[in-house]
Design an enzyme around this catalytic site. Structure first.
Site, mmCIF file in Angstrom:
data_model
loop_
_atom_site.group_PDB
_atom_site.id
_atom_site.type_symbol
_atom_site.label_atom_id
_atom_site.label_comp_id
_atom_site.label_asym_id
_atom_site.label_seq_id
_atom_site.Cartn_x
_atom_site.Cartn_y
_atom_site.Cartn_z
ATOM 1 N N GLY A 160 84.613 -55.975 -122.330
ATOM 2 C CA GLY A 160 84.199 -55.727 -123.705
ATOM 3 C C GLY A 160 83.015 -54.793 -123.771
ATOM 4 O O GLY A 160 82.649 -54.172 -122.777
ATOM 5 N N ASN A 161 82.425 -54.676 -124.941
ATOM 6 C CA ASN A 161 81.241 -53.830 -125.110
ATOM 7 C C ASN A 161 80.302 -54.474 -126.122
ATOM 8 O O ASN A 161 80.625 -55.495 -126.727
ATOM 9 C CB ASN A 161 81.640 -52.409 -125.523
ATOM 10 C CG ASN A 161 82.382 -52.375 -126.841
ATOM 11 O OD1 ASN A 161 81.814 -52.669 -127.893
ATOM 12 N ND2 ASN A 161 83.673 -52.032 -126.798
ATOM 13 N N ARG A 162 79.144 -53.883 -126.313
ATOM 14 C CA ARG A 162 78.083 -54.505 -127.103
ATOM 15 C C ARG A 162 78.147 -54.199 -128.590
ATOM 16 O O ARG A 162 77.202 -54.462 -129.318
ATOM 17 C CB ARG A 162 76.711 -54.068 -126.576
ATOM 18 C CG ARG A 162 76.402 -54.582 -125.193
ATOM 19 C CD ARG A 162 74.956 -54.243 -124.819
ATOM 20 N NE ARG A 162 74.672 -54.569 -123.435
ATOM 21 C CZ ARG A 162 74.406 -55.804 -123.003
ATOM 22 N NH1 ARG A 162 74.373 -56.812 -123.856
ATOM 23 N NH2 ARG A 162 74.175 -56.019 -121.740
ATOM 24 N N SER A 163 79.235 -53.618 -129.063
ATOM 25 C CA SER A 163 79.322 -53.340 -130.499
ATOM 26 C C SER A 163 79.242 -54.645 -131.294
ATOM 27 O O SER A 163 79.927 -55.611 -130.994
ATOM 28 C CB SER A 163 80.645 -52.643 -130.809
ATOM 29 O OG SER A 163 80.807 -52.533 -132.208
ATOM 30 N N ALA A 208 84.074 -49.456 -131.625
ATOM 31 C CA ALA A 208 83.807 -49.079 -130.238
ATOM 32 C C ALA A 208 85.074 -49.399 -129.450
ATOM 33 O O ALA A 208 85.334 -50.555 -129.103
ATOM 34 C CB ALA A 208 82.609 -49.859 -129.698
#
Ligand code: CTP
Ligand code: CA
Length: 229
Positions: free
Chosen positions: A33-36, A101
């Site tokens: 995943g990502n930090r969005s 994102a």
């Protein structure tokens, strides 16, 4: 701003906004995943609805944000799901904003069962490229449709944030590119945003540091100008 203080200048426009971060499954319980946070995309959707637009929000993972009032919500998980949803809801829309994102890569395969730990080191995770949804949407855009991309950039030795962003605007072929500087507590997971708005006509203007709702208003102001052309 209070909803009744906003102009109703987006009445009659159908807009699509993507938000949040995609999650690319490794197995049934794990993902890349990502930090969005999803906050900027949600602020865009909420603000557009308050200004009178008909809004569809395609939402990947967020930090548990409440559903914006008066917005059609489509939930997605992976980049491929987000892509499919965008191709369903974008045709005929007046404006498409890709604030999500989207993961650039996904694992080549997803394990059917939870990956178990053994007494050996695991194999490296093989990745493959996800489609570029924004570039695809530009490729199939309806006549007159305004398409907005986002760019989260960090400066590096070679080129600064704006130079990266100018190149990205050209590469993507969208009408507007919203540029955020990320890293060091900027943009991701924060309440405030600042950046630049780059237009395909070559104009560039700074967006002052402010709330994500404030930034959303600035972005819609620029979009509304383009929809009147
Ligand atoms: N985007 C997309 N599909 C992808 C990756 C990105 O639609 N697979 C969109 C994002 O929603 C954003 C824009 O493209 O609007 C720019 O995303 P960004 O990650 O900054 O650009 P990339 O082209 O992926 O380049 P890089 O990550 O290498 O900087
Ligand atoms: Ca990327």
């Amino acid at each position: 701003a209070r909803p009744d203080a906003l102009p109703r200048d987006m009445a009659g426009l159908r807009v699509v906004v993507s938000a949040g971060g995609t999650r690319e499954a490794l197995d049934p319980v794990r993902y890349l995943g990502n930090r969005s946070s999803g906050k900027q995309g949600y602020a865009l959707a909420r603000t557009a609805a308050q200004r009178g637009a008909q809004v569809t929000l395609v939402a990947a993972a967020t930090v548990g944000l409440p559903e914006p009032a008066g917005v059609e919500l489509v939930r997605v998980g992976t980049a491929l799901e987000l892509r499919d949803a965008m191709h369903v809801v974008s045709p005929g829309a007046d404006v498409v904003v890709m604030a999500a994102a989207v993961a650039d890569f996904r694992p080549v395969s997803q394990a059917e069962y939870k990956i178990k730990k053994t007494d050996r080191d695991p194999d490296p995770v093989a990745l493959t490229r996800n489609p570029d949804v924004l570039a695809e949407l530009v490729g199939v855009r309806s006549p007159g449709q305004v398409i907005v991309g986002f760019a989260a950039e960090t400066g590096d030795g070679g080129a600064d944030v704006l130079e990266h962003a100018r190149a990205k605007l050209k590469r993507k072929g969208c009408d507007l590119l919203v540029v955020n500087a990320v890293g060091e507590g900027k943009a991701f997971e924060t309440e405030d945003n600042a950046g630049w708005l780059l237009s395909s006509d070559g104009s560039e203007r700074p967006i002052a540091l402010g709330s994500k709702a404030h930034m959303a208003s600035d972005i819609w102001d620029a979009v509304v100008t383009l929809t009147h052309n």
